[in-house]
Design a protein around this motif. Structure first.
Motif, PDB file in Angstrom:
ATOM      1  N   ALA A 165       0.784  -1.317  -0.096  1.00  0.00           N
ATOM      2  CA  ALA A 165       0.004  -0.001   0.150  1.00  0.00           C
ATOM      3  C   ALA A 165       0.834   1.185   0.088  1.00  0.00           C
ATOM      4  N   SER A 166       0.405   2.355  -0.614  1.00  0.00           N
ATOM      5  CA  SER A 166       0.748   3.548  -0.376  1.00  0.00           C
ATOM      6  C   SER A 166      -0.003   4.424   0.229  1.00  0.00           C
ATOM      7  N   HIS A 167       0.533   5.411   0.957  1.00  0.00           N
ATOM      8  CA  HIS A 167      -0.443   6.279   2.033  1.00  0.00           C
ATOM      9  C   HIS A 167      -0.040   7.606   1.937  1.00  0.00           C
ATOM     10  N   ILE A 168      -1.207   8.508   2.387  1.00  0.00           N
ATOM     11  CA  ILE A 168      -0.876  10.086   2.515  1.00  0.00           C
ATOM     12  C   ILE A 168      -1.121  10.262   4.100  1.00  0.00           C
ATOM     13  N   LEU A 169      -0.422  10.794   4.767  1.00  0.00           N
ATOM     14  CA  LEU A 169      -0.664  11.233   6.081  1.00  0.00           C
ATOM     15  C   LEU A 169      -0.714  12.900   6.257  1.00  0.00           C
ATOM     16  N   GLN A 212       3.528  12.571  -2.747  1.00  0.00           N
ATOM     17  CA  GLN A 212       5.214  12.949  -2.754  1.00  0.00           C
ATOM     18  C   GLN A 212       5.029  14.516  -2.425  1.00  0.00           C
ATOM     19  N   LYS A 213       4.083  15.255  -3.117  1.00  0.00           N
ATOM     20  CA  LYS A 213       3.991  16.723  -2.682  1.00  0.00           C
ATOM     21  C   LYS A 213       3.370  17.165  -1.506  1.00  0.00           C
ATOM     22  N   PHE A 214       2.444  16.415  -1.020  1.00  0.00           N
ATOM     23  CA  PHE A 214       1.584  16.881   0.082  1.00  0.00           C
ATOM     24  C   PHE A 214       1.704  15.850   1.335  1.00  0.00           C
ATOM     25  N   SER A 215       2.062  14.911   1.302  1.00  0.00           N
ATOM     26  CA  SER A 215       2.009  13.967   2.456  1.00  0.00           C
ATOM     27  C   SER A 215       2.813  14.467   3.429  1.00  0.00           C
ATOM     28  N   TYR A 225      -4.155  11.744  10.360  1.00  0.00           N
ATOM     29  CA  TYR A 225      -5.265  11.378   9.300  1.00  0.00           C
ATOM     30  C   TYR A 225      -4.427  10.665   8.181  1.00  0.00           C
ATOM     31  N   HIS A 226      -4.991   9.389   7.808  1.00  0.00           N
ATOM     32  CA  HIS A 226      -4.385   8.843   6.692  1.00  0.00           C
ATOM     33  C   HIS A 226      -5.491   8.690   5.455  1.00  0.00           C
ATOM     34  N   ILE A 227      -5.207   8.411   4.216  1.00  0.00           N
ATOM     35  CA  ILE A 227      -6.057   7.611   3.321  1.00  0.00           C
ATOM     36  C   ILE A 227      -4.780   6.662   2.530  1.00  0.00           C
ATOM     37  N   LEU A 228      -5.142   5.496   2.258  1.00  0.00           N
ATOM     38  CA  LEU A 228      -4.208   4.604   1.541  1.00  0.00           C
ATOM     39  C   LEU A 228      -4.675   4.082   0.354  1.00  0.00           C
ATOM     40  N   LYS A 229      -3.936   3.664  -0.612  1.00  0.00           N
ATOM     41  CA  LYS A 229      -4.181   3.161  -1.795  1.00  0.00           C
ATOM     42  C   LYS A 229      -3.574   1.502  -1.611  1.00  0.00           C
ATOM     43  N   VAL A 230      -4.287   0.680  -1.921  1.00  0.00           N
ATOM     44  CA  VAL A 230      -3.792  -0.857  -2.127  1.00  0.00           C
ATOM     45  C   VAL A 230      -3.497  -1.033  -3.521  1.00  0.00           C
ATOM     46  N   THR A 231      -2.152  -1.456  -3.583  1.00  0.00           N
ATOM     47  CA  THR A 231      -1.658  -1.664  -5.050  1.00  0.00           C
ATOM     48  C   THR A 231      -1.352  -3.240  -5.299  1.00  0.00           C
ATOM     49  N   ASP A 232      -1.432  -4.037  -4.311  1.00  0.00           N
ATOM     50  CA  ASP A 232      -1.287  -5.242  -4.482  1.00  0.00           C
ATOM     51  C   ASP A 232      -1.621  -6.006  -3.160  1.00  0.00           C
ATOM     52  N   LYS A 233      -2.004  -7.342  -3.352  1.00  0.00           N
ATOM     53  CA  LYS A 233      -2.015  -8.376  -2.262  1.00  0.00           C
ATOM     54  C   LYS A 233      -1.436  -9.714  -2.823  1.00  0.00           C
ATOM     55  N   ARG A 234      -0.965 -10.398  -1.980  1.00  0.00           N
ATOM     56  CA  ARG A 234      -0.156 -11.751  -2.360  1.00  0.00           C
ATOM     57  C   ARG A 234      -0.177 -12.473  -1.074  1.00  0.00           C
ATOM     58  N   LEU A 235       0.218 -13.740  -1.468  1.00  0.00           N
ATOM     59  CA  LEU A 235       0.309 -14.910  -0.235  1.00  0.00           C
ATOM     60  C   LEU A 235       1.525 -14.602   0.497  1.00  0.00           C
ATOM     61  N   ASN A 236       1.381 -14.656   1.791  1.00  0.00           N
ATOM     62  CA  ASN A 236       2.873 -14.258   2.421  1.00  0.00           C
ATOM     63  C   ASN A 236       3.892 -15.129   2.318  1.00  0.00           C
TER      64      ASN A 236
END
Length: 656
Positions: free
Chosen positions: A126-130, A167-170, A216-227
């Motif tokens: 995931a990527s996030h903005i804080l 990149q600009k605001f987090s 406060y956060h928002i996040l974007k999930v870019t991938d999920k995989r088996l551990n």
């Protein structure tokens, strides 16, 4: 770390078994303070299988150790160390940590274990903005942070690139470099609210705005995989040059390529790691690292290469990380174990995690049923009337006529009385929570129920020693252990560090204990081919340089000879087998699959180390010397009386 290790030692000395002997007698006194047989028997039996020194299993010797331990505790109390604010704060912190093991709800705990295990089997990227805002921030600051995040989310919802906005605001400093990308992670790697948002958001989607203790956060999930589980590897590392230059960098790259060439020639990976790896913590073990999972290393490059290896024994090509150059060998892959195997570990992690709050909150319901609670409805009504609409604006003030609220508002189990003024103080503090419940009476009722729950848990915590005898025992251990640590630091450890005259006197009287063995300034050549070793020996006899020898013997892309240079004591590596008598080229010896020869430039005779050269061991030995003599002095300072008749009974009881 020193304090943790010391406390573990104290627990080893003073641990207790929870089955008590109800009959007890005074075993000994220190200045008329009695110490009883039951404690001594518990301690001895508990530690019987823990101690490695057989002398400590001897009852007479163990009693002497136990008396010495109690003498130090008495000395600490005599000096008033128990009144030190640092001590009381640290003891309180230990108690708070220990109490978490008792504030539990099994149903909630099991649900959290199941959830954690399900998440453990999957990794999320995931990527996030804080937007930063502290937990205790003023409502206006909290609202400002929320609106800032809301604006950022609207921009992304309108089509702006998530990574560009991050990149600009987090306000996460790393976002400038990674564009908010946190890589792959699994359960317990992030704070619980963040983890939950990541696992509950589908791939490619953006979460709702959520809050953690950071903001406060928002996040974007870019991938999920088996551990991918965990992996065990060995590695050879050559560090980046301490003073970078193109020439130095080239030399390191050439060296790692030479090592890799020797591996391809069939030479033993572990032996090469022992000889040449500059990771001092693993070289002696053939480069073996503790097993690790995704996100546990500081080098993503190393982690990715390690997990890319699929077959046991598979070896990577040389690769570069921010630390230097590596070659990695796969030892074992460890998939996620079944739930039964890691359930206990998951439970311990939960108790240390934010989700433990779910467990403690559920406890309050049980305590309401457990305890007798008397409530003053009339006083509560008066408090409700005192709260005004100013509460919603965060400007409500504690009533000026406070004395009328000093009656008991609740009484728990007839022995814990809490006045209405305490609830008023709590109400005043809750304005920062920006609570919007209406009407006002409902808001006060809501906060009152939460406050009562808090008081029940506080009461339960305060009475853990009475509820659970084993809790009381462990607290006694920590109480004495912390006192003893502070005393040792004051009377022994600091003195050993600062008493330069005493240290020098001790050194002079024990100088034979701090000697350099015979040392050799040598270049040690190694090869898997005896012919190459003989050629290296011949060149050494002719006085040729290392560079000359390597140039002559390492040709056509094949590394036939490696060299390790330095000043080493006589028992280093193969030096004993070389049986060095004079300077110059030694004989050739074989050790394992390698042939060794050394060029001895200087032989340094046995000499005393300087104080600086042996400072660590010297200080440690001096500390031990001071401590050994200290117990003798304490026995003179305090009046110790041992009842030998009672001690004989103890011996008989233990030996049954």
């Amino acid at each position: 770390m020193k304090k943790i290790a010391f406390l573990l030692f104290v627990v080893c000395l003073s641990s207790v078994s929870f089955g008590q002997n109800k009959q007890k007698e005074v075993l000994f006194t220190i200045d008329n303070h009695p110490y009883y047989t039951d404690e001594f028997i518990r301690v001895y039996n508990k530690n019987l299988d823990l101690v490695k020194d057989d002398s400590q299993k001897d009852l007479d010797h163990y009693l002497d150790l136990f008396v010495g331990y109690k003498l130090k505790v008495e000395k600490a109390k005599k000096l008033g160390l128990q009144n030190d604010a640092k001590y009381t704060n640290e003891l309180g912190s230990y108690r708070k940590q220990l109490a978490k093991n008792y504030v539990n709800d099994s149903k909630v705990t099991n649900a959290l274990i199941d959830e954690a295990y399900a998440r453990t089997k999957e990794e999320v990227r995931a990527s996030h903005i804080l937007v930063l805002v502290s937990e205790g921030a003023e409502p206006k600051d909290t609202l400002k942070a929320y609106h800032k995040m809301l604006d950022l989310k609207k921009r992304i919802d309108a089509g702006e690139n998530f990574e560009a906005v991050a990149q600009k605001f987090s306000e996460d400093p790393s976002a400038k470099e990674n564009k908010g990308d946190l890589g792959y992670f699994s359960a317990f790697k992030m704070v619980y609210p963040f983890e939950s948002a990541a696992y509950n958001t589908p791939v490619g989607k953006i979460s709702k705005i959520f809050r953690t203790r950071f903001g406060y956060h928002i996040l974007k999930v870019t991938d999920k995989r088996l551990n991918r589980g965990e992996v065990t590897v060995e590695h050879i590392m050559l560090l980046n040059p301490s003073v970078p230059s193109s020439e130095a960098n080239t030399a390191v790259k050439k060296a790692i390529d030479d090592i890799y060439q020797k591996i391809k020639q069939g030479e033993n990976f572990e032996e090469l790691a022992k000889q040449f790896s500059e990771d001092k913590s693993t070289a002696a073990k053939g480069g073996l690292l503790q097993r690790f999972g995704s996100g546990q290393l500081t080098s993503q490059e190393f982690e990715n290469i390690a997990f890319s290896l699929t077959e046991k024994g598979q070896i990577s090509e040389p690769f570069k990380s921010k630390f230097g150059w590596h070659i990695v060998k796969l030892v074992e892959r460890n998939p996620v174990p079944p739930l039964d195997e890691i359930k206990y570990d998951l439970e311990n992690k939960i108790k240390k995690d934010d989700r433990s709050l779910l467990i403690t909150n559920s406890l309050a319901k049980k305590l309401r049923a457990k305890y007798d609670i008397k409530q003053n409805a009339k006083l509560l009504a008066q408090i409700k009337n005192a709260v005004t609409e100013d509460f919603y604006r965060g400007i409500w003030e504690y009533p000026s006529d406070s004395k009328k609220y000093n009656d008991d508002l609740i009484v728990i189990n007839k022995d814990r009385k809490i006045e209405g003024s305490a609830f008023l103080t709590y109400l005043q503090s809750q304005q920062k929570g920006n609570i919007k419940t209406r009407p006002l009476n409902a808001l006060v009722d809501e906060l009152y129920q939460k406050w009562v729950d808090d008081q029940l848990i506080i009461y339960f915590n305060d009475n853990l020693e009475n509820e659970f005898p084993e809790f009381s025992y462990v607290m006694d251990e920590y109480r004495d252990g912390l006192l003893l640590f502070d005393l040792m630091e004051k009377e022994i450890w600091e003195k050993a560090k600062t008493d330069t005259l005493g240290l020098e006197k001790f050194y002079n009287s024990h100088v034979k204990d701090y000697m350099w063995k015979t040392r050799y300034d040598v270049d040690i050549y190694s090869s898997t081919e005896e012919k190459a070793a003989k050629k290296a020996q011949s060149y050494c006899k002719k006085g040729k340089s290392i560079e000359y020898i390597k140039e002559k013997l390492n040709k056509d892309g094949k590394v036939n000879i490696m060299v390790k240079s330095g000043v080493f004591e006589e028992d280093f590596d193969v030096l004993q087998e070389l049986a060095i008598k004079t300077t110059g080229a030694t004989k050739i010896v074989q050790k394992g699959s390698y042939y060794f020869v050394a060029d001895v430039k200087e032989i340094k005779a046995e000499t005393p180390k300087t104080i600086n050269e042996c400072k660590g061991k010297l200080t440690s030995d001096y500390q031990q010397y001071l401590e050994n003599n200290w117990v003798t002095e304490l026995k003179k300072e305090f009046d110790v009386k041992i009842d030998n008749t009672v001690f004989e009974k103890v011996k008989a009881q233990i030996r049954k």
